[in-house]
Structure formats: structure tokens, C-alpha cells
Design an enzyme around this catalytic site. Structure first.
Site, PDB file in Angstrom:
ATOM      1  N   GLY A  72       0.806  -1.227   0.000  1.00 39.54           N
ATOM      2  CA  GLY A  72       0.000   0.000   0.000  1.00 39.54           C
ATOM      3  C   GLY A  72       0.833   1.269   0.000  1.00 39.54           C
ATOM      4  O   GLY A  72       0.310   2.358  -0.140  1.00 39.54           O
ATOM      5  N   CYS A  87      -5.282  -9.999  -1.964  1.00 43.10           N
ATOM      6  CA  CYS A  87      -4.766  -8.678  -1.594  1.00 43.10           C
ATOM      7  C   CYS A  87      -5.556  -7.650  -2.387  1.00 43.10           C
ATOM      8  O   CYS A  87      -5.525  -7.658  -3.624  1.00 43.10           O
ATOM      9  CB  CYS A  87      -3.277  -8.632  -1.948  1.00 43.10           C
ATOM     10  SG  CYS A  87      -2.503  -7.030  -1.665  1.00 43.10           S
ATOM     11  N   ASN A  88      -6.265  -6.776  -1.688  1.00 42.82           N
ATOM     12  CA  ASN A  88      -7.049  -5.739  -2.379  1.00 42.82           C
ATOM     13  C   ASN A  88      -6.147  -4.812  -3.190  1.00 42.82           C
ATOM     14  O   ASN A  88      -6.499  -4.387  -4.282  1.00 42.82           O
ATOM     15  CB  ASN A  88      -7.802  -4.882  -1.352  1.00 42.82           C
ATOM     16  CG  ASN A  88      -8.908  -5.653  -0.668  1.00 42.82           C
ATOM     17  OD1 ASN A  88     -10.052  -5.607  -1.088  1.00 42.82           O
ATOM     18  ND2 ASN A  88      -8.586  -6.371   0.396  1.00 42.82           N
ATOM     19  N   THR A  89      -4.982  -4.511  -2.618  1.00 36.16           N
ATOM     20  CA  THR A  89      -4.079  -3.559  -3.261  1.00 36.16           C
ATOM     21  C   THR A  89      -3.534  -4.148  -4.566  1.00 36.16           C
ATOM     22  O   THR A  89      -3.526  -3.483  -5.602  1.00 36.16           O
ATOM     23  CB  THR A  89      -2.924  -3.232  -2.283  1.00 36.16           C
ATOM     24  OG1 THR A  89      -3.509  -2.868  -1.032  1.00 36.16           O
ATOM     25  CG2 THR A  89      -2.056  -2.122  -2.787  1.00 36.16           C
ATOM     26  N   CYS A 110      -9.017  -4.354   3.167  1.00 41.33           N
ATOM     27  CA  CYS A 110      -7.643  -4.872   3.133  1.00 41.33           C
ATOM     28  C   CYS A 110      -7.687  -6.193   3.867  1.00 41.33           C
ATOM     29  O   CYS A 110      -8.282  -6.279   4.963  1.00 41.33           O
ATOM     30  CB  CYS A 110      -6.706  -3.891   3.826  1.00 41.33           C
ATOM     31  SG  CYS A 110      -5.058  -4.561   4.152  1.00 41.33           S
ATOM     32  N   THR A 111      -7.068  -7.215   3.313  1.00 42.98           N
ATOM     33  CA  THR A 111      -7.217  -8.544   3.908  1.00 42.98           C
ATOM     34  C   THR A 111      -6.456  -8.696   5.228  1.00 42.98           C
ATOM     35  O   THR A 111      -6.656  -9.671   5.950  1.00 42.98           O
ATOM     36  CB  THR A 111      -6.780  -9.646   2.915  1.00 42.98           C
ATOM     37  OG1 THR A 111      -5.452  -9.353   2.467  1.00 42.98           O
ATOM     38  CG2 THR A 111      -7.729  -9.727   1.736  1.00 42.98           C
TER      39      THR A 111
HETATM   40  N1  DGL Z   1      -3.548  -7.372   2.447  1.00 39.91           N
HETATM   41  C1  DGL Z   1      -3.264  -6.286   1.541  1.00 39.91           C
HETATM   42  C2  DGL Z   1      -4.572  -5.726   0.989  1.00 39.91           C
HETATM   43  O1  DGL Z   1      -5.571  -6.427   1.026  1.00 39.91           O
HETATM   44  C3  DGL Z   1      -2.343  -5.314   2.196  1.00 39.91           C
HETATM   45  C4  DGL Z   1      -1.641  -4.435   1.240  1.00 39.91           C
HETATM   46  C5  DGL Z   1      -0.352  -3.891   1.750  1.00 39.91           C
HETATM   47  O2  DGL Z   1       0.606  -4.651   1.859  1.00 39.91           O
HETATM   48  O3  DGL Z   1      -0.310  -2.675   1.996  1.00 39.91           O
HETATM   49  O4  DGL Z   1      -4.648  -4.632   0.498  1.00 39.91           O
END
Ligand code: DGL
Length: 285
Positions: free
Chosen positions: A51, A81-83, A191-192
Site C-alpha cells: 500500500g 490482496c485488495n491492493t 484490506c485482507t
Molecule cells: N492485504 C493487503 C490488501 O488487502 C495489504 C496491502 C499492503 O501490503 O499494503 O490490500
């Protein structure tokens, strides 16, 4: 013979990947809904948080890890991962030879359940500024007001296995208070990593916020995808331990999996080089 080939394709593992440990919240849902599937989980913890990275870095890492999982024999990929989904899913879907599922913040379910019509969203800065997220809001926000807050520092806390320290609670409270003051009754965890902060959020907000976490919906989507490609494993014994891999030393992953998922498994260190990580730092923007 064709039946044997189909059975061997179905017995291959599903790859699940995240920038770090957050995807374990998706893995937990996948194990509950698809107990016969073998799973390989890759945490790119050496390069988390995504992120705070630039878009090219995220695409580069997602492709490299996707290709690595294909080489390990993965029959399908969950980009947990949403990002990474926000920045790279279209490119990765085009280039990888296996079906894949991405994740996105639950804007649609939140707009469907909110009574006060005020919804909070916690996600990474990259997710919030992505065209994909903006398009979700355009399509599904309707008459709801969405208060979007970047969760700076939260991914790092979960990566350290910190889900309840006073510093974390103060940080979370600073993000949630403006939402609560504005009358939000629903919170989207975009975010997961954040489902691991569920208890901390409840301690701060009590029953005032209904939490929307899409991990179960993702597992159901994987179930449909495997069915559609005749890739579902129905014969393997249930609940085998996942193969856990990390680009870092894996110690936090082992601890979090044991503490929050009750999975006592060793974590393999894996090297997954990519164009951007072969270049000299700095690559944080
Ligand atoms: N788990 C990731 C997500 O869902 C985290 C992203 C990151 O590393 O900032 O966005």
C-alpha cells in the site's frame, strides 16, 4: 485416460498470495468452504506493505509470484490482496495460464445493509486511489455516504502480529472516531490484513459498526470458479495443512497462523526475484 487427466488437474493445489499475512484471513475462509483443496500460501512479507509502493512495483511482484505459483503446479490463483487486485488483476489475468480470483472492498454489500446510509471504509492508500475502487463507488454507493480512510500503519502492525497493543488501539481509534461521529453504522474492511483487527475494532466501536469482510464471498467465488473449470478436488482427505511460504523469514507468519488460525505449520522461506526487486532500492515511493 481423460478422466485420469482431469483427476490429476483437480488434485493440484490452489495458490493464494498476499503482500504479507493478510491473505491468511482469506485462506481461513477457503479452508472452511473448500476443505478438500490443497493450498499453497505465499506471503511477500519482505516487500510489504504494498500500500506504500508504486503501481509498477505491485504489478511486477504480483506477476512474479503468480508465475512462481504456476511453476509450483497451482491450478488456480487467489490474489488475496485488495491492493494487488486493484493495480494488477487485469494484466495478471491476461498473462497467467490459470483461472484467478481477486478481492475488492465490499462496497456493494455495505450499501445494501447500511441503515444510517453512512459507511466507513478502511483500506490502503493505493486501493483507495485506484480507478477500480472509484468505479465500485460509482456503481454501488447509491445514496450512501462513504467515508474512506487509509489505514496507514495497520498492515505493519499485523505483520508484527500486533493486534491489540495500546499504540495500535490509539491508531485504530483515530481512524474510526470520525466515522462514528459522522453516524456510520457499517465498516468495510478493504484490506485482507484488517479482519485480524476485528476484535480491536469491536473493542473500540462495540456493536455500533457492522463489519463487512469479503473473505467468505471470495472463497465462494473460488468454489464457483473451480466448478466451472472442472478443477474441484473432491477426493483428497479434508483439512490438510497448507504449504506456507514467505519471502521473509516467516516467523510472524508461523505465529499468526498458530495464534489466529490454530494452524501449527512450518513456513518455508522462498526467493521470488522480479525485475523491480533485482534493481537497487529505493523502491518505496
Ligand atoms: N492485504 C493487503 C490488501 O488487502 C495489504 C496491502 C499492503 O501490503 O499494503 O490490500
Amino acid at each position: 485416460m481423460p478422466n485420469e487427466r482431469a483427476a490429476s488437474a483437480a488434485s493440484a493445489p490452489v495458490g493464494i498470495f498476499d503482500s504479507g499475512l493478510g491473505g491468511l484471513s482469506v485462506l481461513r475462509a477457503v479452508r472452511a468452504i473448500l476443505p478438500h483443496e490443497r493450498l499453497i500460501y505465499v506471503a511477500d512479507s519482505l516487500h510489504a506493505p504494498y500500500g506504500e509502493r508504486d503501481d509498477d512495483f505491485i504489478v511486477d511482484r504480483t506477476m512474479a509470484i503468480g508465475e512462481w505459483l504456476v511453476k509450483q503446479g497451482a491450478k488456480a490463483l487467489v490474489v488475496a490482496c485488495n491492493t494487488a487486485t486493484a493495480q494488477s488483476i487485469a494484466i495478471v489475468r491476461e498473462r497467467l495460464p490459470i483461472p484467478l480470483v481477486g478481492v475488492e472492498p465490499g462496497v456493494k454489500p455495505a450499501a445494501a445493509v447500511s441503515k444510517s446510509r453512512v459507511v466507513g471504509v478502511l483500506a490502503t492508500a493505493v486501493t483507495l486511489r485506484s480507478a477500480r475502487f472509484q468505479s465500485l463507488l460509482d456503481r454501488y454507493a447509491g445514496d450512501c455516504r462513504f467515508i474512506c480512510q487509509a489505514g496507514h500503519g495497520l498492515v505493519q502492525a499485523v505483520e508484527r502480529c500486533d493486534t491489540s497493543s495500546p499504540a495500535l488501539m490509539a491508531l485504530l481509534e483515530s481512524y474510526l472516531a470520525p466515522m462514528l461521529d459522522a453516524g456510520a453504522d457499517t465498516l468495510v474492511l478493504g484490506c485482507t490484513h484488517y479482519p485480524f483487527l476485528d476484535r480491536a475494532i469491536r473493542d473500540i466501536a462495540g456493536e455500533r459498526l457492522r463489519i463487512v469482510d469479503t473473505s467468505v464471498a471470495i472463497a465462494r467465488q473460488l468454489d464457483r470458479l473451480l466448478d466451472a473449470h472442472a478443477l474441484k478436488n473432491v477426493t483428497a482427505p479434508p483439512d490438510s495443512l497448507p504449504r506456507f511460504c514467505s519471502t521473509a523469514d516467516g516467523e510472524s507468519q508461523r505465529q499468526l497462523a498458530a495464534a489466529l488460525l490454530q494452524l501449527d505449520a512450518k513456513v518455508e522461506h522462498v526467493d521470488i526475484p522480479s525485475r523491480r526487486t533485482r534493481l537497487a532500492e529505493p523502491d518505496i515511493v
